[in-house]
Design a protein around this motif. Structure first.
Motif, PDB file in Angstrom:
ATOM      1  N   LYS A   7      92.997 -50.488  29.101  1.00 54.79           N
ATOM      2  CA  LYS A   7      92.835 -50.995  27.741  1.00 54.79           C
ATOM      3  C   LYS A   7      91.548 -51.790  27.563  1.00 54.79           C
ATOM      4  O   LYS A   7      91.202 -52.140  26.442  1.00 54.79           O
ATOM      5  N   ALA A   8      90.856 -52.079  28.642  1.00 53.05           N
ATOM      6  CA  ALA A   8      89.617 -52.844  28.556  1.00 53.05           C
ATOM      7  C   ALA A   8      88.526 -52.000  27.922  1.00 53.05           C
ATOM      8  O   ALA A   8      88.464 -50.793  28.118  1.00 53.05           O
ATOM      9  N   LYS A   9      87.666 -52.639  27.150  1.00 52.50           N
ATOM     10  CA  LYS A   9      86.544 -51.922  26.549  1.00 52.50           C
ATOM     11  C   LYS A   9      85.554 -51.550  27.638  1.00 52.50           C
ATOM     12  O   LYS A   9      85.355 -52.291  28.596  1.00 52.50           O
ATOM     13  N   LYS A  10      84.939 -50.414  27.470  1.00 52.88           N
ATOM     14  CA  LYS A  10      83.946 -49.926  28.428  1.00 52.88           C
ATOM     15  C   LYS A  10      82.559 -50.358  27.970  1.00 52.88           C
ATOM     16  O   LYS A  10      82.282 -50.461  26.776  1.00 52.88           O
ATOM     17  N   GLN A  11      81.701 -50.594  28.921  1.00 57.49           N
ATOM     18  CA  GLN A  11      80.324 -50.954  28.623  1.00 57.49           C
ATOM     19  C   GLN A  11      79.421 -49.767  28.924  1.00 57.49           C
ATOM     20  O   GLN A  11      79.637 -49.049  29.893  1.00 57.49           O
ATOM     21  N   ILE A  12      78.418 -49.573  28.051  1.00 50.71           N
ATOM     22  CA  ILE A  12      77.432 -48.520  28.275  1.00 50.71           C
ATOM     23  C   ILE A  12      76.045 -49.073  28.015  1.00 50.71           C
ATOM     24  O   ILE A  12      75.878 -50.041  27.267  1.00 50.71           O
ATOM     25  N   LEU A  13      75.064 -48.457  28.608  1.00 48.36           N
ATOM     26  CA  LEU A  13      73.674 -48.778  28.328  1.00 48.36           C
ATOM     27  C   LEU A  13      73.208 -47.786  27.278  1.00 48.36           C
ATOM     28  O   LEU A  13      73.364 -46.576  27.440  1.00 48.36           O
ATOM     29  N   LEU A  14      72.664 -48.282  26.189  1.00 41.15           N
ATOM     30  CA  LEU A  14      72.220 -47.427  25.095  1.00 41.15           C
ATOM     31  C   LEU A  14      70.757 -47.721  24.815  1.00 41.15           C
ATOM     32  O   LEU A  14      70.392 -48.853  24.519  1.00 41.15           O
ATOM     33  N   ILE A  39      77.748 -50.460  15.669  1.00 40.30           N
ATOM     34  CA  ILE A  39      77.660 -49.213  16.430  1.00 40.30           C
ATOM     35  C   ILE A  39      79.057 -48.704  16.758  1.00 40.30           C
ATOM     36  O   ILE A  39      79.348 -47.512  16.603  1.00 40.30           O
ATOM     37  N   GLU A  40      79.942 -49.592  17.189  1.00 39.90           N
ATOM     38  CA  GLU A  40      81.313 -49.180  17.502  1.00 39.90           C
ATOM     39  C   GLU A  40      82.019 -48.653  16.247  1.00 39.90           C
ATOM     40  O   GLU A  40      82.710 -47.632  16.290  1.00 39.90           O
ATOM     41  N   PHE A  41      81.826 -49.326  15.114  1.00 39.19           N
ATOM     42  CA  PHE A  41      82.421 -48.882  13.854  1.00 39.19           C
ATOM     43  C   PHE A  41      81.929 -47.485  13.483  1.00 39.19           C
ATOM     44  O   PHE A  41      82.714 -46.603  13.130  1.00 39.19           O
ATOM     45  N   LEU A  42      80.617 -47.272  13.566  1.00 39.78           N
ATOM     46  CA  LEU A  42      80.044 -45.972  13.200  1.00 39.78           C
ATOM     47  C   LEU A  42      80.537 -44.859  14.119  1.00 39.78           C
ATOM     48  O   LEU A  42      80.872 -43.764  13.649  1.00 39.78           O
ATOM     49  N   LEU A  43      80.594 -45.124  15.397  1.00 38.62           N
ATOM     50  CA  LEU A  43      81.089 -44.114  16.340  1.00 38.62           C
ATOM     51  C   LEU A  43      82.562 -43.803  16.075  1.00 38.62           C
ATOM     52  O   LEU A  43      82.973 -42.633  16.099  1.00 38.62           O
TER      53      LEU A  43
END
Length: 61
Positions: A7-14, A39-43
């Motif tokens: 359930k933890a949010k994942k981190q990415i390099l963008l 960005i999360e909302f748009l995705l």
């Protein structure tokens, strides 16, 4: 697998261009969100729309 980690949010390099960053920053400010939140909302919206479009295509077939 640990449920807590699932359930933890994942981190990415963008990596994005400075001009796109500025556009996102302004849009986020207009919507009272952080850039990350925007960005999360748009995705999330894009994925939701894609799933909806997929259902329509299946119904048409």
């Amino acid at each position: 697998m640990d449920e807590k980690n699932d359930k933890a949010k994942k981190q990415i390099l963008l990596r994005i261009s400075p001009s796109l960053w500025q556009e996102l920053a302004q849009w986020a400010e207009d919507d009272f969100r952080s850039i990350n939140g925007q960005i999360e909302f748009l995705l999330t919206e894009c994925v939701r729309k894609r799933k909806g479009a997929g259902k329509k295509r299946e119904d048409e077939a």
